[in-house]
Design an enzyme around this catalytic site. Structure first.
Site, short mmCIF file in Angstrom:
data_model
loop_
_atom_site.label_atom_id
_atom_site.label_comp_id
_atom_site.label_asym_id
_atom_site.label_seq_id
_atom_site.Cartn_x
_atom_site.Cartn_y
_atom_site.Cartn_z
N GLY A 1 -37.33 1.13 2.41
CA GLY A 1 -36.51 1.75 3.45
C GLY A 1 -35.27 2.39 2.86
N ALA B 1 -43.38 8.95 6.30
CA ALA B 1 -42.27 8.74 5.35
C ALA B 1 -42.79 8.30 3.99
CB ALA B 1 -41.31 7.69 5.92
N ASP C 1 -45.92 8.45 2.86
CA ASP C 1 -46.90 9.39 2.32
C ASP C 1 -46.21 10.54 1.59
OD1 ASP C 1 -48.67 7.77 3.76
OD2 ASP C 1 -48.62 9.12 5.50
#
Length: 313
Positions: free
Chosen positions: A230, A259, A261
């Site tokens: 993240g 995100a 990928d």
């Protein structure tokens, strides 16, 4: 591999995507899927790169439309098989404060049959510099087909291809978490590069921290592990060395679909080049920041801020 790839093969399922528009109840039809998204972003980042997709689609109108979409994106479809009587899977995105949830219709997807022919697998991987697949690729296959795919990947690795793998843990696609975790670790044993997400790995493998995730995949045989986390630093194990790379804050989150990928594409697009891993991760994070600032899985990129000193081809 000691030079950037000339040909990348991505393996998995492309699906029809219903993405929400601004007006409540309005959706846009598109095509996406985790490994396909990575293929699409690889072409966005390096238009001269040969990117092929290995999958299966049906013989109906929406399958025809998907095949045209792939070709128009510059993604090779020679290894996308046609399965009469089947169609493609579909999913719908629901958004809440930038976070997404999905509803799926994929039980009769033709992509579940992508690994039925061992000779076709070998042909697709022949000559590929880098082959990319995911935990979702494994999840949609029968156990026998999964074994065929892993055998072909192992053979391609033995012939010099770099194998890259995103575990992409999706428990709803498996009969149970034990089956999922066992299959994921089987995938890791044939892979050179593993690109996990720490939140999922901690939940299902019990990893205490990103370093533990990296060490576990390295013990399975991976030479490089890039642990996404993240907004927190990305943990990298590469050339036997651990490092953490701080990523820039994302100014605006609209939709987190794709995100990971797109991040993977930023990491892999010139894998084998002398670009330092820290710069590679910074670039991948910059790609993802653009993607999650838009709606849907496939967001056209502005390559200007991605060039910088990252030597984007």
């Amino acid at each position: 591999m000691t030079a950037p790839p000339r040909r990348i093969l991505c393996i998995g399922e492309c699906m029809a995507e219903l993405a929400p528009l601004d007006a409540p109840g309005d959706y846009r039809l598109g095509f996406a899927g985790d490994s396909f998204n990575t293929a699409w972003y690889l072409r966005q980042l390096r238009p001269g790169l040969e990117v092929d997709y290995l999958s299966a689609i049906g013989g109906d109108a929406i399958s025809d439309r998907m095949a045209r979409f792939m070709a128009d994106a510059g993604i090779g479809t020679a290894h996308v098989a046609r399965v009469p009587g089947r169609s493609v899977g579909m999913y719908m995105i629901s958004l809440s404060a930038g976070e997404r949830s999905f509803s799926y219709w994929r039980d009769t997807s033709a992509a579940r049959l992508l690994a039925e022919d061992p000779a076709a697998l070998d042909r697709a991987m022949s000559g590929a510099d880098l082959v990319y697949f995911s935990g979702i690729t494994l999840a949609i296959l029968s156990e026998a087909a999964r074994d065929r795919l892993l055998h072909a990947l192992r053979a391609a690795r033995g012939q010099g291809a770099t194998i890259a793998f995103d575990p992409n843990l999706r428990p709803r696609l498996w009969r149970g978490s034990a089956e999922m975790c066992a299959a994921i670790m089987q995938g890791a044993t044939v892979s050179d590069v593993v690109l996990p997400s720490f939140e999922d790995e901690a939940a299902y493998f019990g990893d205490a921290d990103p370093r533990a995730t990296a060490d576990r995949y390295a013990a399975a045989g991976a030479r490089s592990v890039v642990v996404k986390n993240g907004p927190d630093p990305v943990h990298v194990l590469h050339d036997g060395r651990h490092q953490e790379v701080v990523v820039a804050p994302v100014p605006r989150v609209v939709d987190t679909t794709s995100a990971g990928d797109s991040f993977n594409a930023g990491v892999l697009v010139d894998w084998g080049s002398p670009l330092p891993m820290a710069k590679r991760i910074e670039r991948a994070a910059a790609v993802t920041a653009q993607v999650i600032g838009g709606k849907g899985a496939l967001v056209p990129l502005d390559k200007t801020p991605l060039s910088n000193d990252w030597t984007m081809p």
